[in-house]
Design a protein around this motif. Structure first.
Motif, PDB file in Angstrom:
ATOM      1  N   THR A 245       0.815  -1.219   0.000  1.00 29.54           N
ATOM      2  CA  THR A 245       0.000   0.000   0.000  1.00 29.54           C
ATOM      3  C   THR A 245       0.847   1.268   0.000  1.00 29.54           C
ATOM      4  O   THR A 245       0.347   2.349  -0.315  1.00 29.54           O
ATOM      5  N   LEU A 249       1.886   2.696  -5.870  1.00 33.65           N
ATOM      6  CA  LEU A 249       0.921   2.173  -6.831  1.00 33.65           C
ATOM      7  C   LEU A 249      -0.490   2.321  -6.263  1.00 33.65           C
ATOM      8  O   LEU A 249      -0.663   2.631  -5.085  1.00 33.65           O
ATOM      9  N   THR A 250      -1.481   2.090  -7.075  1.00 33.63           N
ATOM     10  CA  THR A 250      -2.870   2.171  -6.599  1.00 33.63           C
ATOM     11  C   THR A 250      -3.282   0.824  -6.003  1.00 33.63           C
ATOM     12  O   THR A 250      -4.165   0.130  -6.516  1.00 33.63           O
ATOM     13  N   ILE A 251      -2.633   0.436  -4.916  1.00 34.02           N
ATOM     14  CA  ILE A 251      -2.922  -0.817  -4.218  1.00 34.02           C
ATOM     15  C   ILE A 251      -3.529  -0.479  -2.866  1.00 34.02           C
ATOM     16  O   ILE A 251      -2.889   0.167  -2.026  1.00 34.02           O
ATOM     17  N   ASP A 252      -4.787  -0.893  -2.649  1.00 33.84           N
ATOM     18  CA  ASP A 252      -5.421  -0.667  -1.351  1.00 33.84           C
ATOM     19  C   ASP A 252      -5.257  -1.920  -0.488  1.00 33.84           C
ATOM     20  O   ASP A 252      -4.647  -2.910  -0.902  1.00 33.84           O
ATOM     21  N   GLN A 306       8.444   0.060  -7.310  1.00 35.76           N
ATOM     22  CA  GLN A 306       7.014  -0.114  -7.563  1.00 35.76           C
ATOM     23  C   GLN A 306       6.673  -1.568  -7.883  1.00 35.76           C
ATOM     24  O   GLN A 306       6.953  -2.451  -7.088  1.00 35.76           O
ATOM     25  N   TRP A 307       6.077  -1.864  -9.061  1.00 34.34           N
ATOM     26  CA  TRP A 307       5.622  -3.219  -9.330  1.00 34.34           C
ATOM     27  C   TRP A 307       6.766  -4.224  -9.357  1.00 34.34           C
ATOM     28  O   TRP A 307       6.597  -5.381  -8.955  1.00 34.34           O
TER      29      TRP A 307
END
Length: 413
Positions: A245, A249-252, A306-307
């Motif tokens: 999170t 990145l857009t990770i919730d 990131q990823w």
């Protein structure tokens, strides 16, 4: 005992592997959930791991001094402790008190520890002795499934709309777990299971080594390596959701929990892959190589790419898969009459999972979650040294390259 009764008893014992794998899978999701609902820091949230693995240490300590167990009663006692701990989650959630959760989890984990030290021997005697390893591997497969479904379910229940800021779903999940565990305990009480004769196991220690246990350096280094491996394994998972999170990145939380479930699936798959590779590669070589790979993957995690780093973090689980049983087997090799006591010390060494993650929490709070992964990076280096050199120190040359002669549990430790 008829074949059908053997099958029923085997199904009961295998259900234990799934249930303790499932509750372990929930643990790391609870870590992040409590940070938000109870407003605890990352450092304090790692006390969940301390409570869980501290209970395992206590059970291992008892095993050092107690050499004979009634395995069926041990399983029933473990299930009752498990259920009590699960039910205590309800008043803990009602009080909104993190310390109460720690107590509930400690009692639950003590029950898990009893189950882990008693269920495995039952699997090996529930049927044809020639197929005992097959049965054990099948049971371990269900353990991996439990670890996979735990965070997958938790991502839906704990972080879904309306549940991310309260503990209602936690109460419901653990009440259901408690009821299921009590039901399994009742079935064990009503089911006749074969007894395990200590005399049948004595052939494993026929060499009757006269040296004291502490005079075997490869065992001492094995306990140390196991301590740092478990520390790395638990630390990597404990802050997994935080790392995802905070990756930019857009990770919730929900997606991060699903990614954790995938990582645990890789861990389970790695058990089968590693077992196949060991037909061609010596276990200590594979251990050293896997540990070096994880050292490099931790470096990628530290770089915060990131990823790329998130995927590297997930792949760490795959290369962790063989480490616990391989260190275990190498550490108890050639110990003769000391084998049972040595195994208890190996179980006690998982206290690393209670101590080291707290240090990661301190680094995460002071610097960043990414920086905290420098600690498991160092732990994997110690494991690599054991696979390269430490396992053979003090071991007779005639035993180098031989198998341990002991079946080792590929459980989630």
């Amino acid at each position: 005992m008829s074949k059908n009764k053997y099958l029923f008893a085997f199904a009961l014992v295998t259900s234990l592997f799934f249930i303790w794998g499932f509750t372990y899978g929930l643990l790391d999701v609870l870590n992040k959930h409590f940070q938000e609902t109870l407003n605890v820091t990352k450092t304090r949230s790692t006390l969940l791991q301390a409570a869980y693995f501290g209970a395992y240490f206590l059970i291992g300590l008892i095993g050092v001094f107690v050499n004979k167990f009634d395995y069926k009663k041990g399983i029933i006692f473990g299930l009752l402790l498990f259920a009590i701990g699960a039910f205590l989650f309800y008043p803990a959630a009602e009080s909104f008190n993190f310390n109460y959760f720690l107590l509930a989890l400690f009692i639950l984990a003590a029950g898990c520890g009893c189950l882990e030290t008693t269920a495995n021997p039952y699997v090996t005697v529930l049927g044809d002795p020639a197929k005992s390893a097959n049965r054990l591997n099948l049971s371990q497969c269900f353990n991996g499934l439990g670890s996979f479904f735990g965070p997958l379910l938790a991502s839906q229940l704990f972080f879904s709309h309306g549940n991310s800021d309260n503990l209602d779903s936690v109460k419901s999940v653990y009440l259901i777990i408690g009821v299921v565990v009590l039901g399994i305990a009742f079935l064990f009480i009503r089911t006749k299971l074969p007894e395990i004769k200590e005399a049948e196991q004595e052939h494993l220690t026929a060499d009757q080594d006269k040296k004291p246990l502490g005079a075997h350096p490869h065992f001492i280094f094995g306990v140390i390596a196991q301590f740092f491996y478990i520390a790395a394994q638990v630390g990597v998972a404990a802050l997994f959701i935080n790392y995802c999170t905070e990756s930019g990145l857009t990770i919730d939380n929900a997606l991060a929990s699903k990614l954790l479930a995938v990582a645990l699936f890789l861990f389970a798959a790695g058990r089968f892959i590693g077992t196949g590779l060991m037909r061609f590669i010596q276990p200590q070589v594979l251990l050293a190589v896997y540990a070096i790979v994880n050292f490099v993957l931790c470096a990628v995690v530290l770089l915060h790419l990131q990823w790329v780093s998130v995927v590297a973090l997930m792949i760490i689980f795959l290369f962790e898969s063989i480490m616990f049983p391989t260190i275990f087997a190498l550490g108890i090799k050639g110990l003769g009459s000391h084998t049972k006591k040595a195994a208890s010390f190996m179980i006690m060494s998982i206290v690393g999972g209670a101590i080291v993650p707290a240090a990661m929490g301190v680094l995460a709070d002071k610097f960043s979650t990414a920086v905290s992964y420098a600690i498991p990076m160092g732990c994997f280096l110690i494991v690599a040294w054991y696979g390269w050199r430490g396992y053979q120190i003090g071991l007779p040359k005639a035993m180098l390259g031989q198998g341990s002669g002991v079946k080792v549990d590929f459980n989630k430790h």
